[in-house]
Enzyme design. Sequence first.
Site, mmCIF file in Angstrom:
data_model
loop_
_atom_site.group_PDB
_atom_site.id
_atom_site.type_symbol
_atom_site.label_atom_id
_atom_site.label_comp_id
_atom_site.label_asym_id
_atom_site.label_seq_id
_atom_site.Cartn_x
_atom_site.Cartn_y
_atom_site.Cartn_z
ATOM 1 C CG HIS A 1 -2.066 -0.962 1.093
ATOM 2 N ND1 HIS A 1 -1.934 -2.301 1.406
ATOM 3 C CD2 HIS A 1 -3.361 -0.801 0.713
ATOM 4 C CE1 HIS A 1 -3.097 -2.915 1.210
ATOM 5 N NE2 HIS A 1 -3.977 -2.029 0.797
ATOM 6 N N GLY A 2 2.098 1.196 0.431
ATOM 7 C CA GLY A 2 2.949 2.389 0.439
ATOM 8 C C GLY A 2 4.166 2.207 1.322
#
Length: 562
Positions: free
Chosen positions: A402-403
């Site tokens: 996701h990051g």
Amino acid sequence: MIDRLKDILLYDEHTPLLFTRLYFWVFFAIVLAVYSIIYRQKAVRNAYLFLVSLFFYYKTSGFFVSILLVSTITDFIIGQRIYATKNELGKKLWLSLSIFINLFILAYFKYAYFFTDAFNTLLGTHYTPINHFAYWTNSFFGTHFRFDKILLPVGVSFFTFQTISYSVDVYRGLVKPVRNILDFGFFVSFFPQLVAGPIVRAADFVPQLYKKYSLTKEQFGIALFMILNGLVKKLFLADYIAVNFIDRVFTNPLSYTGFENLMALYGYSLQVYADFSGYTDIAIGLALLMGFRLPKNFNSPYKATSTGEFWKRWHISLSSWLKDYLYIPMGGNRSGSAFSYLSMFVIAFFISILAATIWVPIGIVALVLLVYGIGLISPAFKNWVSTNINLMMTMLLGGLWHGSSWNFVVWGGLNGLGILIYKMWRKFKKWFQGKLGIQRQEEKEKWYGRMVGIFLTFNFITFTRIWFRSSDFVIARQVLSQITQHLSFTVAWDVLVGYKWVFITMLIGYIIHWLPTNWKEGYKMAFVRMPYYAQVVVAFTISFFLYQVLSSDMQPFIYFAF
């Protein structure tokens, strides 16, 4: 006239082609009109949908469409080579090349600033990332794209995972390689699910490329219902509560009371579900109108009685992808493998760089040595670590997908920890019941146990959203501080009255979510069985209602950022 035509055909970063814009529905109506003429010719149909999907992605993400084309061409060729190669080593080398190219594209655009900032912090340098793809394009074609900034292509995490699964499925013999690059391009870029999923498996979708088009009245009703349901989730539930309450609190948590922070957190759990499941509902409906079946991506996740069950109900296409292409190859719940420990090294490396201090890697090494030492003393502990390390690594890697920030490390780690604690609780409960001689009942018979499980799971998942929603670790700490240290219910009534429409909307959303499944299926099928004219009236009424509550500032879908 020319300027208007340019607005229609050329990319504008301020007006991407979103499901929530009227422009998209005009686009889809034109696509469907042409499709109704050519749908019987499979090769023409697939080529046509590939081209309109490329246009859709160009209007959504600009010239990043070239990255999509690079991924499509390379994986098409590699898939052919994997299938044609007779020896196992050769197949593995081709598969490794596919994985490397896709992960390199993903890492370059998603983690370039992360690695550069960490490198500069550690060595005191001042390097700045540049977009080499734009630089090379300018050099070869005389274009003038900006290369001083690396932007994240919309949907890159989704289509790279999709092409990786294709290469793996061909290697495993689950599907034969697509022989026509236009057909393969259509599989990779099918516009309803291109930028935010669901992630489609080659084994599930490729056979549909060659099936005859069919759409019954019931399927048409289901498709229309899914589209309307998705739009209501996005525009009525997600966007309204986000614009009018949640975004304000998370922008500056210290300006709001602990109660408001807590309510914003519960609101965000509804928002992120309504936003993301709304997108996939629309995508499934659009695809079904064109005769293609996309996998179900959500199954009332807040009805889950444990964290493990939650991840079987939430973002199902990603959860099952991580299980089949990451967790099981690691060794599953049997034992750790070389892949497991390599993943652990990668995660430890990420965390060490994020910390930008020598004490974190020292702490990680000390923890590993401590675990190893305890394992030498206690074989039972060693076996527990060995059988659960794959689960924890999968959840941490899912967080990093996701990051690249501490927030996603903490979020992924907490979800992994939640699953581990539930597994331990199940073993303890079974042992305890055995000691007392209690006959074990089926979970479905214990309605009160399910209620407790749903309550605990929902609140735990909502708690982890602090790190998922916050823009950085500072904001996350502020939200947590306000909730834990400044939670006062003396202002609760004033807050509820001041934001009454927000909380009424949240209440409606949660009530609908927790309705029994057969009730939901009942009103869906009631709509499906309506005559066409009644469905049109319902669709027009809902559209008119959504237009009245539409936010003046269009909110992008949350998962476009991933």
